[in-house]
Design a protein around this motif. Structure first.
Motif, PDB file in Angstrom:
ATOM      1  N   VAL A  96       0.839  -1.198   0.000  1.00  0.00           N
ATOM      2  CA  VAL A  96       0.000   0.000   0.000  1.00  0.00           C
ATOM      3  C   VAL A  96       0.878   1.253   0.000  1.00  0.00           C
ATOM      4  CG1 VAL A  96      -1.685   1.333   1.349  1.00  0.00           C
ATOM      5  CG2 VAL A  96      -1.934  -1.146   1.115  1.00  0.00           C
ATOM      6  N   VAL A  97       0.594   2.150  -0.921  1.00  0.00           N
ATOM      7  CA  VAL A  97       1.326   3.413  -1.000  1.00  0.00           C
ATOM      8  C   VAL A  97       1.077   4.194   0.289  1.00  0.00           C
ATOM      9  CG1 VAL A  97       1.509   5.607  -2.232  1.00  0.00           C
ATOM     10  CG2 VAL A  97       1.175   3.484  -3.519  1.00  0.00           C
ATOM     11  N   GLY A  98       2.148   4.681   0.889  1.00  0.00           N
ATOM     12  CA  GLY A  98       2.033   5.480   2.094  1.00  0.00           C
ATOM     13  C   GLY A  98       2.127   4.675   3.381  1.00  0.00           C
ATOM     14  N   ILE A  99       2.169   3.356   3.282  1.00  0.00           N
ATOM     15  CA  ILE A  99       2.267   2.512   4.467  1.00  0.00           C
ATOM     16  C   ILE A  99       3.688   2.619   5.023  1.00  0.00           C
ATOM     17  CG2 ILE A  99       3.065   0.285   3.526  1.00  0.00           C
ATOM     18  CD1 ILE A  99      -0.031   0.438   5.656  1.00  0.00           C
ATOM     19  N   THR A 100       3.828   2.516   6.316  1.00  0.00           N
ATOM     20  CA  THR A 100       5.147   2.495   6.930  1.00  0.00           C
ATOM     21  C   THR A 100       5.611   1.039   6.960  1.00  0.00           C
ATOM     22  OG1 THR A 100       4.559   4.420   8.269  1.00  0.00           O
ATOM     23  CG2 THR A 100       6.480   3.147   8.985  1.00  0.00           C
ATOM     24  N   LYS A 101       6.487   0.705   6.040  1.00  0.00           N
ATOM     25  CA  LYS A 101       6.921  -0.685   5.884  1.00  0.00           C
ATOM     26  C   LYS A 101       7.525  -1.237   7.170  1.00  0.00           C
ATOM     27  CE  LYS A 101       7.671  -0.721   0.870  1.00  0.00           C
ATOM     28  NZ  LYS A 101       6.331  -0.971   0.573  1.00  0.00           N
ATOM     29  N   GLU A 138      13.834 -12.567  11.399  1.00  0.00           N
ATOM     30  CA  GLU A 138      14.029 -12.070  10.035  1.00  0.00           C
ATOM     31  C   GLU A 138      13.197 -10.812   9.797  1.00  0.00           C
ATOM     32  OE1 GLU A 138      13.290 -15.035   6.992  1.00  0.00           O
ATOM     33  OE2 GLU A 138      14.312 -16.561   8.202  1.00  0.00           O
ATOM     34  N   TYR A 139      11.940 -10.846  10.247  1.00  0.00           N
ATOM     35  CA  TYR A 139      11.063  -9.688  10.035  1.00  0.00           C
ATOM     36  C   TYR A 139      11.432  -8.518  10.928  1.00  0.00           C
ATOM     37  CZ  TYR A 139       8.190 -11.814   6.509  1.00  0.00           C
ATOM     38  OH  TYR A 139       7.757 -12.356   5.334  1.00  0.00           O
ATOM     39  N   TYR A 140      11.864  -8.788  12.157  1.00  0.00           N
ATOM     40  CA  TYR A 140      12.326  -7.687  13.003  1.00  0.00           C
ATOM     41  C   TYR A 140      13.549  -7.023  12.376  1.00  0.00           C
ATOM     42  CZ  TYR A 140       9.185  -9.036  16.836  1.00  0.00           C
ATOM     43  OH  TYR A 140       8.083  -9.307  17.613  1.00  0.00           O
ATOM     44  N   LYS A 141      14.424  -7.817  11.752  1.00  0.00           N
ATOM     45  CA  LYS A 141      15.592  -7.252  11.083  1.00  0.00           C
ATOM     46  C   LYS A 141      15.145  -6.360   9.916  1.00  0.00           C
ATOM     47  CE  LYS A 141      19.825  -8.511   8.644  1.00  0.00           C
ATOM     48  NZ  LYS A 141      20.688  -9.607   8.168  1.00  0.00           N
ATOM     49  N   LYS A 142      14.189  -6.835   9.111  1.00  0.00           N
ATOM     50  CA  LYS A 142      13.654  -6.017   8.018  1.00  0.00           C
ATOM     51  C   LYS A 142      13.061  -4.719   8.561  1.00  0.00           C
ATOM     52  CE  LYS A 142      12.421  -9.611   4.674  1.00  0.00           C
ATOM     53  NZ  LYS A 142      11.342 -10.145   3.840  1.00  0.00           N
ATOM     54  N   SER A 143      12.353  -4.833   9.677  1.00  0.00           N
ATOM     55  CA  SER A 143      11.752  -3.655  10.291  1.00  0.00           C
ATOM     56  C   SER A 143      12.827  -2.655  10.705  1.00  0.00           C
ATOM     57  CB  SER A 143      10.911  -4.069  11.502  1.00  0.00           C
ATOM     58  OG  SER A 143      10.316  -2.947  12.099  1.00  0.00           O
ATOM     59  N   ALA A 144      13.881  -3.160  11.340  1.00  0.00           N
ATOM     60  CA  ALA A 144      14.967  -2.286  11.788  1.00  0.00           C
ATOM     61  C   ALA A 144      15.655  -1.605  10.616  1.00  0.00           C
ATOM     62  CB  ALA A 144      15.975  -3.100  12.602  1.00  0.00           C
ATOM     63  N   LEU A 145      15.881  -2.349   9.565  1.00  0.00           N
ATOM     64  CA  LEU A 145      16.599  -1.797   8.419  1.00  0.00           C
ATOM     65  C   LEU A 145      15.761  -0.815   7.603  1.00  0.00           C
ATOM     66  CD1 LEU A 145      18.499  -5.002   7.231  1.00  0.00           C
ATOM     67  CD2 LEU A 145      19.433  -3.021   8.475  1.00  0.00           C
ATOM     68  N   SER A 146      14.457  -0.846   7.779  1.00  0.00           N
ATOM     69  CA  SER A 146      13.601   0.045   6.979  1.00  0.00           C
ATOM     70  C   SER A 146      13.098   1.258   7.756  1.00  0.00           C
ATOM     71  CB  SER A 146      12.418  -0.738   6.399  1.00  0.00           C
ATOM     72  OG  SER A 146      11.586  -1.224   7.421  1.00  0.00           O
ATOM     73  N   ILE A 206      13.710   4.883   9.986  1.00  0.00           N
ATOM     74  CA  ILE A 206      14.625   5.987  10.247  1.00  0.00           C
ATOM     75  C   ILE A 206      14.263   6.667  11.572  1.00  0.00           C
ATOM     76  CG2 ILE A 206      15.221   6.404   7.831  1.00  0.00           C
ATOM     77  CD1 ILE A 206      13.187   8.740   7.873  1.00  0.00           C
ATOM     78  N   ASP A 207      13.387   6.012  12.320  1.00  0.00           N
ATOM     79  CA  ASP A 207      12.907   6.531  13.603  1.00  0.00           C
ATOM     80  C   ASP A 207      13.704   5.872  14.733  1.00  0.00           C
ATOM     81  OD1 ASP A 207      11.478   6.717  16.056  1.00  0.00           O
ATOM     82  OD2 ASP A 207       9.613   7.076  14.998  1.00  0.00           O
ATOM     83  N   ASN A 208      14.458   6.667  15.475  1.00  0.00           N
ATOM     84  CA  ASN A 208      15.292   6.125  16.547  1.00  0.00           C
ATOM     85  C   ASN A 208      14.479   5.429  17.629  1.00  0.00           C
ATOM     86  OD1 ASN A 208      17.821   6.781  15.519  1.00  0.00           O
ATOM     87  ND2 ASN A 208      17.727   8.861  16.350  1.00  0.00           N
ATOM     88  N   ASN A 209      13.317   5.968  17.966  1.00  0.00           N
ATOM     89  CA  ASN A 209      12.475   5.324  18.983  1.00  0.00           C
ATOM     90  C   ASN A 209      11.961   3.975  18.491  1.00  0.00           C
ATOM     91  OD1 ASN A 209      12.738   7.366  20.939  1.00  0.00           O
ATOM     92  ND2 ASN A 209      11.142   8.571  19.949  1.00  0.00           N
ATOM     93  N   ALA A 210      11.570   3.925  17.232  1.00  0.00           N
ATOM     94  CA  ALA A 210      11.125   2.648  16.653  1.00  0.00           C
ATOM     95  C   ALA A 210      12.277   1.655  16.656  1.00  0.00           C
ATOM     96  CB  ALA A 210      10.599   2.855  15.237  1.00  0.00           C
ATOM     97  N   LEU A 211      13.462   2.116  16.324  1.00  0.00           N
ATOM     98  CA  LEU A 211      14.630   1.236  16.306  1.00  0.00           C
ATOM     99  C   LEU A 211      14.903   0.651  17.694  1.00  0.00           C
ATOM    100  CD1 LEU A 211      16.809   0.011  14.536  1.00  0.00           C
ATOM    101  CD2 LEU A 211      18.221   2.041  14.996  1.00  0.00           C
ATOM    102  N   LYS A 212      14.758   1.451  18.723  1.00  0.00           N
ATOM    103  CA  LYS A 212      14.946   0.962  20.100  1.00  0.00           C
ATOM    104  C   LYS A 212      13.916  -0.121  20.430  1.00  0.00           C
ATOM    105  CE  LYS A 212      16.947   5.234  21.840  1.00  0.00           C
ATOM    106  NZ  LYS A 212      16.720   6.445  22.637  1.00  0.00           N
ATOM    107  N   ARG A 213      12.656   0.111  20.035  1.00  0.00           N
ATOM    108  CA  ARG A 213      11.601  -0.878  20.286  1.00  0.00           C
ATOM    109  C   ARG A 213      11.893  -2.174  19.528  1.00  0.00           C
ATOM    110  NH1 ARG A 213       8.480   3.733  19.696  1.00  0.00           N
ATOM    111  NH2 ARG A 213       7.851   3.144  17.586  1.00  0.00           N
ATOM    112  N   ILE A 214      12.373  -2.045  18.308  1.00  0.00           N
ATOM    113  CA  ILE A 214      12.676  -3.229  17.500  1.00  0.00           C
ATOM    114  C   ILE A 214      13.828  -4.010  18.128  1.00  0.00           C
ATOM    115  CG2 ILE A 214      13.452  -4.040  15.234  1.00  0.00           C
ATOM    116  CD1 ILE A 214      12.062  -1.400  14.123  1.00  0.00           C
ATOM    117  N   LYS A 215      14.855  -3.308  18.592  1.00  0.00           N
ATOM    118  CA  LYS A 215      15.976  -3.977  19.256  1.00  0.00           C
ATOM    119  C   LYS A 215      15.477  -4.748  20.486  1.00  0.00           C
ATOM    120  CE  LYS A 215      19.892  -1.005  18.056  1.00  0.00           C
ATOM    121  NZ  LYS A 215      20.866  -0.056  18.625  1.00  0.00           N
TER     122      LYS A 215
END
Length: 167
Positions: free
Chosen positions: A105-110, A132-140, A142-151
């Motif tokens: 979907v266009v505009g979705i946050t992958k 595997e999917y958490y890694k994809k999430s982390a790599l896609s 640019i939000d530092n807070n999201a990255l912390k949650r993913i870690k």
């Protein structure tokens, strides 16, 4: 006033009512929008959100999210909301199908969608796929807070995997 402008204004009024914890008022406004234009998909999403999170009527919420998906498949918020409901209901096959659509979907946050895949697989004890999917999430993201949650999710999943295979 253009009908679509009027409906968007009514939707904004419903959002305001939701923010002010006036859920019955919001519900009435959303029902009115649907009666005016049964193809205005956003109203189904917002009404489903109320049934899901405020009224705890999950079956009704699922029906309304499905209607939104039919009417407005390009509306990104639908996918986030519906995914959470399906995850809570542990409807894994339905959730996977939804996420498979959402990722295009266009505009979705992958990053968010990949994270939902990760959660889904983690809850099914499919730890390697979740990672595997958490890694994809982390790599896609640019939000530092999201990255912390993913870690945190990655660490938790690794711990669960270790517990699962050591028992």
């Amino acid at each position: 006033m253009d009908n679509s402008v009027m409906l968007e204004e009514m939707l904004n009024n419903a959002n305001t009512a939701i923010k002010e914890n006036r859920y019955e008022d919001a519900s009435s406004i959303l029902e009115e929008i649907i009666s005016i234009d049964p193809n205005f998909g956003k109203a189904y999403n917002h009404l489903a959100y109320l049934y899901d999170t405020k009224f705890r009527a999950y079956e009704k919420a699922e029906t309304l999210y499905t209607l939104c998906l039919e009417k407005s498949p390009e509306y990104p918020p639908l996918y986030y909301n519906f995914a959470m409901l399906l995850s809570n209901l542990e409807k894994w096959e339905d959730l996977k199908n939804l996420l498979d659509k959402a990722i295009h979907v266009v505009g979705i946050t992958k990053s968010t969608i990949y994270n939902e895949y990760g959660i889904m697989y983690e809850q099914q004890n499919k730890f390697d796929t979740a990672l595997e999917y958490y890694k994809k999430s982390a790599l896609s993201t640019i939000d530092n807070n999201a990255l912390k949650r993913i870690k945190t999710s990655i660490d938790r999943t690794k711990q669960k995997k270790a517990i699962h295979y050591n028992l």
